[in-house]
Design an enzyme around this catalytic site. Structure first.
Site, PDB file in Angstrom:
ATOM      1  N   ARG A 298       0.854  -1.182   0.000  1.00 31.84           N
ATOM      2  CA  ARG A 298       0.000   0.000   0.000  1.00 31.84           C
ATOM      3  C   ARG A 298       0.894   1.238   0.000  1.00 31.84           C
ATOM      4  O   ARG A 298       2.053   1.180   0.441  1.00 31.84           O
ATOM      5  CB  ARG A 298      -0.898   0.018   1.233  1.00 31.84           C
ATOM      6  CG  ARG A 298      -1.827  -1.179   1.370  1.00 31.84           C
ATOM      7  CD  ARG A 298      -2.617  -1.089   2.672  1.00 31.84           C
ATOM      8  NE  ARG A 298      -3.572  -2.187   2.839  1.00 31.84           N
ATOM      9  CZ  ARG A 298      -3.297  -3.328   3.468  1.00 31.84           C
ATOM     10  NH1 ARG A 298      -2.104  -3.517   4.011  1.00 31.84           N
ATOM     11  NH2 ARG A 298      -4.210  -4.271   3.572  1.00 31.84           N
TER      12      ARG A 298
ATOM     13  N   LYS B 293      -2.071  -2.556   8.085  1.00 31.16           N
ATOM     14  CA  LYS B 293      -3.224  -2.030   8.809  1.00 31.16           C
ATOM     15  C   LYS B 293      -3.323  -2.674  10.188  1.00 31.16           C
ATOM     16  O   LYS B 293      -3.072  -3.861  10.354  1.00 31.16           O
ATOM     17  CB  LYS B 293      -4.516  -2.289   8.013  1.00 31.16           C
ATOM     18  CG  LYS B 293      -4.647  -1.425   6.765  1.00 31.16           C
ATOM     19  CD  LYS B 293      -6.008  -1.610   6.117  1.00 31.16           C
ATOM     20  CE  LYS B 293      -6.200  -0.653   4.943  1.00 31.16           C
ATOM     21  NZ  LYS B 293      -7.530  -0.824   4.324  1.00 31.16           N
TER      22      LYS B 293
ATOM     23  N   HIS C  91      -2.376   2.314  -5.788  1.00 34.34           N
ATOM     24  CA  HIS C  91      -3.420   1.290  -5.681  1.00 34.34           C
ATOM     25  C   HIS C  91      -3.523   0.464  -6.959  1.00 34.34           C
ATOM     26  O   HIS C  91      -3.724  -0.762  -6.909  1.00 34.34           O
ATOM     27  CB  HIS C  91      -4.753   1.962  -5.382  1.00 34.34           C
ATOM     28  CG  HIS C  91      -5.814   1.014  -4.912  1.00 34.34           C
ATOM     29  ND1 HIS C  91      -5.646   0.182  -3.821  1.00 34.34           N
ATOM     30  CD2 HIS C  91      -7.055   0.747  -5.391  1.00 34.34           C
ATOM     31  CE1 HIS C  91      -6.742  -0.553  -3.643  1.00 34.34           C
ATOM     32  NE2 HIS C  91      -7.603  -0.227  -4.593  1.00 34.34           N
TER      33      HIS C  91
ATOM     34  N   ARG D 195      -0.713  -1.960  -7.034  1.00 35.75           N
ATOM     35  CA  ARG D 195      -1.023  -3.058  -6.099  1.00 35.75           C
ATOM     36  C   ARG D 195      -1.987  -4.045  -6.760  1.00 35.75           C
ATOM     37  O   ARG D 195      -1.819  -5.261  -6.673  1.00 35.75           O
ATOM     38  CB  ARG D 195      -1.626  -2.474  -4.824  1.00 35.75           C
ATOM     39  CG  ARG D 195      -2.037  -3.477  -3.751  1.00 35.75           C
ATOM     40  CD  ARG D 195      -2.401  -2.704  -2.491  1.00 35.75           C
ATOM     41  NE  ARG D 195      -3.238  -3.441  -1.560  1.00 35.75           N
ATOM     42  CZ  ARG D 195      -2.768  -4.246  -0.599  1.00 35.75           C
ATOM     43  NH1 ARG D 195      -1.466  -4.424  -0.472  1.00 35.75           N
ATOM     44  NH2 ARG D 195      -3.597  -4.862   0.229  1.00 35.75           N
TER      45      ARG D 195
ATOM     46  N   HIS E  39      -4.285  -8.942   3.702  1.00 35.54           N
ATOM     47  CA  HIS E  39      -5.723  -8.888   3.962  1.00 35.54           C
ATOM     48  C   HIS E  39      -6.051  -9.735   5.184  1.00 35.54           C
ATOM     49  O   HIS E  39      -5.647 -10.901   5.267  1.00 35.54           O
ATOM     50  CB  HIS E  39      -6.517  -9.426   2.767  1.00 35.54           C
ATOM     51  CG  HIS E  39      -6.487  -8.516   1.588  1.00 35.54           C
ATOM     52  ND1 HIS E  39      -6.775  -8.944   0.308  1.00 35.54           N
ATOM     53  CD2 HIS E  39      -6.217  -7.183   1.471  1.00 35.54           C
ATOM     54  CE1 HIS E  39      -6.688  -7.934  -0.539  1.00 35.54           C
ATOM     55  NE2 HIS E  39      -6.345  -6.860   0.153  1.00 35.54           N
TER      56      HIS E  39
ATOM     57  N   TYR F 243     -10.434 -10.589  -6.628  1.00 34.32           N
ATOM     58  CA  TYR F 243      -9.635 -11.024  -7.769  1.00 34.32           C
ATOM     59  C   TYR F 243     -10.134 -12.328  -8.378  1.00 34.32           C
ATOM     60  O   TYR F 243      -9.508 -12.869  -9.286  1.00 34.32           O
ATOM     61  CB  TYR F 243      -8.174 -11.188  -7.345  1.00 34.32           C
ATOM     62  CG  TYR F 243      -7.552  -9.896  -6.892  1.00 34.32           C
ATOM     63  CD1 TYR F 243      -7.124  -8.945  -7.810  1.00 34.32           C
ATOM     64  CD2 TYR F 243      -7.422  -9.598  -5.540  1.00 34.32           C
ATOM     65  CE1 TYR F 243      -6.576  -7.748  -7.400  1.00 34.32           C
ATOM     66  CE2 TYR F 243      -6.870  -8.398  -5.118  1.00 34.32           C
ATOM     67  CZ  TYR F 243      -6.454  -7.480  -6.056  1.00 34.32           C
ATOM     68  OH  TYR F 243      -5.925  -6.287  -5.636  1.00 34.32           O
TER      69      TYR F 243
END
Length: 295
Positions: A147, A171, A238, A241, A264, A273
């Protein structure tokens, strides 16, 4: 700020390690809902009714907010009211009866592999002082799927010449190891050739943060895109990515591995995806199944 909202944000920071930007987003979403409840029903954040919340969520869509934004605000409200119930502030959860706004299926729009190569080559043709940094960020974003926030905040010690892995803090403060190609490591070392001694960051800057800003990162990608003859609106951290993930999946990677690489928390996020995977499987059947030929 309402004391219940403040306590909720403190819990997010202490127990979940939520980042400052995440806390600011939760606060803004909850204060927006609280303002509506106060104006329309005279209710405080800790005493919002299910009907008030239903009207609030319906009003978000009517006001033109995207389903994604409305869903994010509802998610903040759900977590807030679960916290209130857990703390004994409320005995009910008024968000349980609320339906989430339907979000459109957002499919990735990656660059083609040839376009990524053209982008990196064009980055190397930028003015001398910007070219090494532009090449380094393009290489690193595409080879690792980082990111933007993860890239600009990489510490100097994260990348070592003798290790193909980089420790990335994602995150919620969660760390993961991301493989980085020798080509990308060499590009980063070239970009750091003139970096000040003892710099804390992999990509140092003279700005207040001390590291490369997201705005500068976006500007570098925009300049590289223009030099490559690619619409700059199609190029961003983004998008690179997305390109990283889509190209890996198209070449045989599985969703579970992709989930780990992208950081994730839930594989459901990675399933955006799935269409790439479906296209690859369909092409495989059409090419190799005996009854599919000539059909």
């Amino acid at each position: 700020m309402d004391r219940h909202v403040e306590a909720f944000l403190e819990m997010l920071a202490a127990e979940r390690g939520a980042a400052r930007n995440t806390l600011a987003a939760y606060q803004a979403d909850l204060e927006d809902a609280a303002g509506f409840a106060s104006r329309k029903a005279g209710e405080t954040p800790g005493a919002m009714s299910a009907e008030t919340l239903r009207r609030y969520v319906t009003g978000l869509t009517d006001a033109g907010l995207s389903p994604r934004t409305a869903a994010r605000r509802l998610s903040a409200l759900r977590q807030f009211h679960r916290f209130l119930a857990r703390e004994g502030v409320r005995t009910d959860d008024p968000t349980e009866a609320l339906d989430s706004p339907r979000k459109p299926a957002l499919l990735p729009r990656p660059l083609r592999e040839a376009e990524v190569e053209a982008l990196i080559a064009a980055a190397g043709r930028l003015p001398e002082r910007r070219a090494p940094l532009a090449v380094a960020v393009c290489e690193l974003l595409y080879c690792s799927g980082l990111r933007a926030s993860e890239l600009v905040e990489l510490p100097a010690a994260a990348l070592r010449a003798d290790s193909p892995l980089v420790a990335v803090r994602g995150k919620g403060g969660k760390e993961r190891l991301v493989p980085v190609s020798a080509r990308a490591r060499e590009a980063v070392q070239a970009a750091r050739a003139g970096a000040p001694e003892g710099s804390r960051w992999l990509f140092p800057s003279r700005g207040a943060s001390g590291h490369l800003t997201r705005q500068t990162l976006n500007n570098l990608l925009r300049e590289a895109a223009l030099a490559a003859g690619i619409d700059p609106e199609r190029v961003s951290p983004h998008v690179l990515r997305h390109s990283f993930a889509s190209h890996l999946l198209g070449r045989g990677a599985d969703l579970r591995s992709l989930q780990v690489l992208l950081g994730h928390a839930d594989i459901a996020t990675t399933q955006i995806y799935t269409q790439v995977l479906e296209e690859r499987l369909r092409a495989l059947v059409e090419e190799h199944h005996p009854l599919a030929r000539g059909g």
